[in-house]
Design a protein around this motif. Structure first.
Motif, PDB file in Angstrom:
ATOM      1  N   LEU A  17       9.121  -6.738   3.671  1.00  0.00           N
ATOM      2  CA  LEU A  17       9.584  -5.196   3.291  1.00  0.00           C
ATOM      3  C   LEU A  17      10.501  -4.378   4.250  1.00  0.00           C
ATOM      4  N   LYS A  18      10.542  -4.937   5.744  1.00  0.00           N
ATOM      5  CA  LYS A  18      11.340  -4.295   6.619  1.00  0.00           C
ATOM      6  C   LYS A  18      12.317  -4.596   6.388  1.00  0.00           C
ATOM      7  N   PHE A  41      10.538   5.239   0.700  1.00  0.00           N
ATOM      8  CA  PHE A  41      10.175   4.085   0.537  1.00  0.00           C
ATOM      9  C   PHE A  41      10.249   3.425   2.618  1.00  0.00           C
ATOM     10  N   ALA A  42      11.048   3.980   3.658  1.00  0.00           N
ATOM     11  CA  ALA A  42      10.754   4.383   4.919  1.00  0.00           C
ATOM     12  C   ALA A  42       9.753   4.478   5.234  1.00  0.00           C
ATOM     13  N   ASP A  46       5.182   0.930   6.828  1.00  0.00           N
ATOM     14  CA  ASP A  46       3.606   0.586   7.702  1.00  0.00           C
ATOM     15  C   ASP A  46       2.448   0.186   7.095  1.00  0.00           C
ATOM     16  N   ALA A  47       2.226   1.867   5.548  1.00  0.00           N
ATOM     17  CA  ALA A  47       1.152   1.462   5.408  1.00  0.00           C
ATOM     18  C   ALA A  47       1.048   0.503   4.092  1.00  0.00           C
ATOM     19  N   CYS A  48       2.322  -0.003   3.556  1.00  0.00           N
ATOM     20  CA  CYS A  48       1.987  -1.053   2.284  1.00  0.00           C
ATOM     21  C   CYS A  48       2.652  -2.348   2.865  1.00  0.00           C
ATOM     22  N   TRP A  49       2.091  -2.714   1.456  1.00  0.00           N
ATOM     23  CA  TRP A  49       1.683  -4.368   1.749  1.00  0.00           C
ATOM     24  C   TRP A  49       1.969  -4.563   0.523  1.00  0.00           C
ATOM     25  N   LEU A  50       2.621  -6.693  -0.106  1.00  0.00           N
ATOM     26  CA  LEU A  50       2.415  -6.833  -1.177  1.00  0.00           C
ATOM     27  C   LEU A  50       1.860  -8.375  -1.769  1.00  0.00           C
ATOM     28  N   ASP A  51       1.437  -7.766  -2.439  1.00  0.00           N
ATOM     29  CA  ASP A  51      -0.048  -8.868  -2.276  1.00  0.00           C
ATOM     30  C   ASP A  51       0.783  -9.712  -3.887  1.00  0.00           C
ATOM     31  N   LEU A  52       0.994 -10.742  -4.224  1.00  0.00           N
ATOM     32  CA  LEU A  52       1.828 -11.075  -5.654  1.00  0.00           C
ATOM     33  C   LEU A  52       1.382 -12.367  -5.177  1.00  0.00           C
ATOM     34  N   ASP A  53       0.653 -12.679  -6.400  1.00  0.00           N
ATOM     35  CA  ASP A  53       0.135 -14.412  -7.091  1.00  0.00           C
ATOM     36  C   ASP A  53       1.583 -15.198  -7.275  1.00  0.00           C
ATOM     37  N   ILE A  54       2.666 -14.405  -7.673  1.00  0.00           N
ATOM     38  CA  ILE A  54       4.221 -15.579  -7.888  1.00  0.00           C
ATOM     39  C   ILE A  54       4.890 -16.023  -6.380  1.00  0.00           C
ATOM     40  N   PRO A  55       4.693 -17.458  -7.098  1.00  0.00           N
ATOM     41  CA  PRO A  55       5.666 -18.227  -5.811  1.00  0.00           C
ATOM     42  C   PRO A  55       6.352 -17.248  -5.566  1.00  0.00           C
ATOM     43  N   VAL A  56       7.094 -16.915  -4.531  1.00  0.00           N
ATOM     44  CA  VAL A  56       8.741 -17.395  -4.209  1.00  0.00           C
ATOM     45  C   VAL A  56       8.895 -19.069  -3.876  1.00  0.00           C
ATOM     46  N   VAL A  66       9.120  -7.959  -6.896  1.00  0.00           N
ATOM     47  CA  VAL A  66       9.064  -6.793  -5.323  1.00  0.00           C
ATOM     48  C   VAL A  66      10.182  -6.043  -5.158  1.00  0.00           C
ATOM     49  N   SER A  67      10.969  -5.939  -6.662  1.00  0.00           N
ATOM     50  CA  SER A  67      12.116  -4.577  -7.257  1.00  0.00           C
ATOM     51  C   SER A  67      11.159  -3.629  -8.059  1.00  0.00           C
ATOM     52  N   ALA A  68      11.004  -4.287  -8.765  1.00  0.00           N
ATOM     53  CA  ALA A  68      10.014  -3.440  -9.607  1.00  0.00           C
ATOM     54  C   ALA A  68       9.170  -2.356  -8.555  1.00  0.00           C
ATOM     55  N   ALA A  69       8.615  -3.168  -7.487  1.00  0.00           N
ATOM     56  CA  ALA A  69       7.706  -2.328  -6.473  1.00  0.00           C
ATOM     57  C   ALA A  69       8.784  -1.534  -5.746  1.00  0.00           C
ATOM     58  N   VAL A  70       9.661  -1.384  -5.701  1.00  0.00           N
ATOM     59  CA  VAL A  70      10.212  -0.849  -4.771  1.00  0.00           C
ATOM     60  C   VAL A  70      10.473   0.048  -5.565  1.00  0.00           C
TER      61      VAL A  70
END
Length: 75
Positions: A17-18, A41-42, A46-56, A66-70
């Motif tokens: 994310l950074k 966003f900025a 430091d307080a957020c993270w993504l927990d995705l089940d979708i393989p990169v 990730v785009s939708a989350a942003v």
């Protein structure tokens, strides 16, 4: 809160994310159809993270998530 056993994934997600934030903030405003709230966003980075089940690396699934989350970053 980071669930027990997910610390490694959370650290990796935060680093991703950074890097994503650094990339996005260098794009000219004219390069966006809809500009994400970069201050929000900025301020929460430091307080957020993504927990995705979708393989990169498997098409647009993970990138789309990730785009939708942003764009839907919690206020």
């Amino acid at each position: 809160d980071i669930p027990s056993g997910k610390e490694k994934e959370a650290r990796q997600s935060l680093e991703y994310l950074k890097h994503l934030f650094d990339y996005i903030r260098r794009i000219p405003v004219s390069g966006f159809h809809a500009l994400p709230d970069l201050d929000l966003f900025a301020g929460n980075l430091d307080a957020c993270w993504l927990d995705l089940d979708i393989p990169v690396g498997f098409g647009l699934g993970s990138s789309g998530a990730v785009s939708a989350a942003v764009y839907n970053w919690p206020a």
